[in-house]
Scaffold this motif. Structure first.
Motif, PDB file in Angstrom:
ATOM      1  N   GLN A 162      -1.836   6.267  -6.618  1.00 12.20           N
ATOM      2  CA  GLN A 162      -1.465   6.305  -5.215  1.00 12.20           C
ATOM      3  C   GLN A 162      -2.208   5.430  -4.198  1.00 12.20           C
ATOM      4  OE1 GLN A 162      -0.783  10.350  -3.972  1.00 12.20           O
ATOM      5  NE2 GLN A 162       0.577  10.729  -5.233  1.00 12.20           N
ATOM      6  N   ARG A 165      -1.904   1.754  -4.891  1.00 10.57           N
ATOM      7  CA  ARG A 165      -0.381   1.411  -4.471  1.00 10.57           C
ATOM      8  C   ARG A 165      -1.026   1.082  -2.933  1.00 10.57           C
ATOM      9  NH1 ARG A 165       2.312   5.098  -5.628  1.00 10.57           N
ATOM     10  NH2 ARG A 165       2.624   4.545  -7.921  1.00 10.57           N
ATOM     11  N   GLY A 166      -1.312   1.909  -2.298  1.00  9.20           N
ATOM     12  CA  GLY A 166      -1.373   1.933  -0.811  1.00  9.20           C
ATOM     13  C   GLY A 166      -2.501   0.519  -0.343  1.00  9.20           C
ATOM     14  N   ARG A 167      -3.349   0.427  -0.880  1.00 16.57           N
ATOM     15  CA  ARG A 167      -4.456  -0.445  -0.749  1.00 16.57           C
ATOM     16  C   ARG A 167      -3.959  -1.943  -1.153  1.00 16.57           C
ATOM     17  NH1 ARG A 167     -10.478   2.139  -2.566  1.00 16.57           N
ATOM     18  NH2 ARG A 167     -10.561   3.880  -0.871  1.00 16.57           N
ATOM     19  N   VAL A 168      -3.419  -2.081  -2.095  1.00 14.15           N
ATOM     20  CA  VAL A 168      -2.947  -3.399  -2.555  1.00 14.15           C
ATOM     21  C   VAL A 168      -1.674  -3.711  -1.654  1.00 14.15           C
ATOM     22  CG1 VAL A 168      -1.567  -4.534  -4.174  1.00 14.15           C
ATOM     23  CG2 VAL A 168      -3.221  -3.146  -5.171  1.00 14.15           C
ATOM     24  N   SER A 169      -1.108  -2.787  -0.855  1.00  9.38           N
ATOM     25  CA  SER A 169      -0.024  -3.323  -0.043  1.00  9.38           C
ATOM     26  C   SER A 169      -0.520  -3.693   1.362  1.00  9.38           C
ATOM     27  CB  SER A 169       0.954  -2.136   0.396  1.00  9.38           C
ATOM     28  OG  SER A 169       1.667  -1.800  -1.095  1.00  9.38           O
ATOM     29  N   THR A 170      -1.693  -2.729   1.601  1.00 12.89           N
ATOM     30  CA  THR A 170      -2.460  -3.199   2.852  1.00 12.89           C
ATOM     31  C   THR A 170      -2.964  -4.681   2.629  1.00 12.89           C
ATOM     32  OG1 THR A 170      -3.012  -0.908   3.302  1.00 12.89           O
ATOM     33  CG2 THR A 170      -4.415  -2.653   4.487  1.00 12.89           C
ATOM     34  N   THR A 171      -3.668  -4.850   1.509  1.00 11.15           N
ATOM     35  CA  THR A 171      -4.365  -6.163   1.220  1.00 11.15           C
ATOM     36  C   THR A 171      -3.122  -7.319   1.336  1.00 11.15           C
ATOM     37  OG1 THR A 171      -6.226  -5.098  -0.070  1.00 11.15           O
ATOM     38  CG2 THR A 171      -5.708  -7.541  -0.643  1.00 11.15           C
ATOM     39  N   LEU A 172      -2.288  -7.323   0.556  1.00  4.96           N
ATOM     40  CA  LEU A 172      -1.311  -8.385   0.750  1.00  4.96           C
ATOM     41  C   LEU A 172      -0.690  -8.286   2.220  1.00  4.96           C
ATOM     42  CD1 LEU A 172       0.803  -7.332  -2.353  1.00  4.96           C
ATOM     43  CD2 LEU A 172      -0.594  -9.401  -2.217  1.00  4.96           C
ATOM     44  N   PHE A 173      -0.504  -7.333   3.067  1.00  6.17           N
ATOM     45  CA  PHE A 173      -0.147  -7.598   4.354  1.00  6.17           C
ATOM     46  C   PHE A 173      -1.301  -8.284   5.215  1.00  6.17           C
ATOM     47  CE2 PHE A 173      -0.050  -5.983   8.795  1.00  6.17           C
ATOM     48  CZ  PHE A 173       1.416  -6.412   9.196  1.00  6.17           C
ATOM     49  N   THR A 176      -1.279 -11.915   4.103  1.00  6.59           N
ATOM     50  CA  THR A 176      -0.040 -12.874   4.849  1.00  6.59           C
ATOM     51  C   THR A 176      -0.441 -12.930   6.387  1.00  6.59           C
ATOM     52  OG1 THR A 176       1.274 -11.610   3.353  1.00  6.59           O
ATOM     53  CG2 THR A 176       2.190 -12.614   5.279  1.00  6.59           C
TER      54      THR A 176
END
Length: 504
Positions: A162, A165-173, A176
């Motif tokens: 979990q 998953r959250g950290r990867v999303s934050t990093t990709l955001f 970007t």
């Protein structure tokens, strides 16, 4: 060789041998070349100590308000000159630091640019470790290898999934947003704006890539040129003196347990002052005798290091003053007499400054002395300075320059007796003058005894009595330059020496 100013205690009707001027740590006369006497002088305790290195006289500070009590205001706050010195030192220091770094800003930025690739790599590596929760993976691996509880292992695994998953999303955001922001900056910002943004980004990446071994900024102040006096530096210097008991106190089980600093190390004039309590059995004199080694340990010229004892405390209290510059390189202090131009022989007379730049005075009426030093060290110059007692109109000068030079010629018009050289007639003239002074002493005793108590209550010369010319009790200054030529004269030397000694 040391030069010492020795009081010879001469006064009409006064024999207080207990009241003596304080002799300095470099006691003893090494070769006498000049004698100054004040036959009518009264000896009093004066805070003037020995002439050191033929240049500056030092004196001790006055004792504090009481045993163990600290001064309400530090010395630099109570003295206008000390305050100006301290403020000027701070101002010069910070102005130098600002100017030093200001002219090197382009160089600092280039250093950051060269370190920016390293910084970019560090940023990406730390972002990657944070995104994949590398620390959580290590915990999960440790549980797996140790054969721990399966339920705990499953919960840790689920929590890590979990978090990742959250950290990867934050990093990709965030990535970007950085790409989009950079693209917008390239399209919409002016060239100067794009250059400023690029410089800012490179600077930030360079800061992230800094290395301890290769700092970005240079050192503005060379610590070896003007080192700040610190406790560690003092302990290192004391440990280099080769004093056994001192080394035990410094290098014992508890480092520095035998050496104490009862007061903070502070600025004192154009230098630093430190009060040091040495270990039991070690005196300040033990350190003073090794002044050259102490200066070596402090990495300072010997002319900057001035250790002395504190008689108001105890024999183990060392007062260490370290100047920013050797005395020979310090800016000369304006002489006070350039403003007043008048001397009162009964009042303190400025004769120089101590290593801290404080004026040292001598009450000429109460001083007899021998000036001795190596050749070309300023004996005649110092004697001529003392003979500016001629600026007191009540003084009568007897000046004899037995080497026959031109040092005293400026005083010839105001001298009552004056002679240059050591020829036979010069020595005869000197002998007649000394006999004249010696014969006048009984008359002065009688005159003092005959004065009313309301005018002369203690039987001593006062400024009012000295100014009363009919009494004939005016101060007399006898100056002999190269006095050994008179004392060693084969014909009259013995008598001249006996008479001058009796006068003193």
């Amino acid at each position: 060789m040391s030069r010492t100013v020795i009081p010879l205690f001469g006064d009409a009707g006064d024999d207080d041998e207990g009241r003596r001027m304080e002799s300095s740590r470099s006691a003893g006369v090494v070769g006498s070349s000049a004698l100054v006497q004040s036959p009518d002088g009264l000896d009093q305790e004066d805070a003037v100590s020995a002439l050191v290195d033929g240049v500056v006289l030092s004196h001790r500070d006055r004792p504090g308000p009481g045993a163990g009590s600290r001064e309400v205001l530090p010395s630099w706050a109570r003295s206008r000159s000390a305050f100006i010195d301290a403020a000027a030192w701070q101002a010069r220091h910070w102005m130098h630091v600002l100017a030093f770094h200001a002219v090197r800003l382009p160089l600092y930025w280039l250093r950051l640019v060269f370190r920016s690739p390293v910084g970019l790599g560090r940023v990406l590596a730390r972002t990657w470790r944070w995104a994949i929760d590398a620390d959580g993976g290590m915990v999960r691996a440790s549980l797996s290898s140790s054969g721990g509880d399966a339920d705990v292992f499953v919960r840790v695994t689920q929590q890590r999934r979990q978090v990742v998953r959250g950290r990867v999303s934050t990093t990709l955001f965030a990535l970007t947003g950085v790409v989009v922001g950079g693209w917008v900056a390239v399209l919409w910002l002016a060239p100067s704006g794009r250059a400023a943004a690029a410089a800012a980004v490179l600077s930030l990446l360079g800061l992230a890539g800094r290395s301890v071994d290769h700092p970005v900024t240079s050192r503005a102040v060379d610590s070896e040129a003007v080192p700040k006096l610190t406790a560690d530096l003092i302990l290192t210097a004391l440990g280099s003196l080769g004093i056994g008991e001192l080394n035990k106190g410094i290098r014992g089980a508890t480092a520095g347990a035998g050496v104490k600093f009862p007061s903070p190390i502070v600025r004192d004039g154009p230098g630093w002052r430190a009060d040091v309590d040495l270990p039991p059995g070690v005196t300040a004199g033990d350190v003073i005798e090794r002044r050259d080694r102490l200066a070596s340990g402090l990495r300072r010229p010997e002319g900057c290091v001035w250790p002395e004892g504190d008689q108001d405390a105890h024999a183990g209290r060392l007062v260490l003053w370290v100047g920013d510059l050797p005395m020979r390189k310090q800016k000369p202090v304006p002489w006070p007499l350039t403003k007043t131009g008048r001397v009162n022989i009964f009042e303190p007379f400025p004769i120089g400054v101590d290593p801290r730049g404080k004026t040292v005075t001598l009450t000429l009426m109460f001083a007899s002395m021998v000036i001795g030093a190596l050749p070309r060290m300023g004996k005649s110059f110092f004697l001529r300075l003392l003979l500016l007692a001629a600026l007191d109109p009540t003084v009568r000068l007897y000046i004899f320059d037995l080497k026959g030079g031109a040092d005293m010629l400026a005083l010839e018009p105001v001298a009552f007796r004056f002679r240059l050289g050591d020829d036979a007639d010069d020595i005869a003239y000197l002998l007649a003058a000394v006999r004249e002074l010696h014969a006048d002493m009984p008359r002065r005793y009688r005159t003092l005894r005959s004065l009313p108590k309301d005018i002369c209550p203690e039987g001593k010369i006062t400024p009012h009595i000295a100014a009363d010319r009919p009494l004939g009790l005016f101060p007399v200054v006898l100056a002999l330059d190269e006095c050994q030529r008179a004392w060693e004269n084969p014909t009259h030397g013995g008598e001249i020496e006996a008479l001058t000694t009796d006068l003193a």
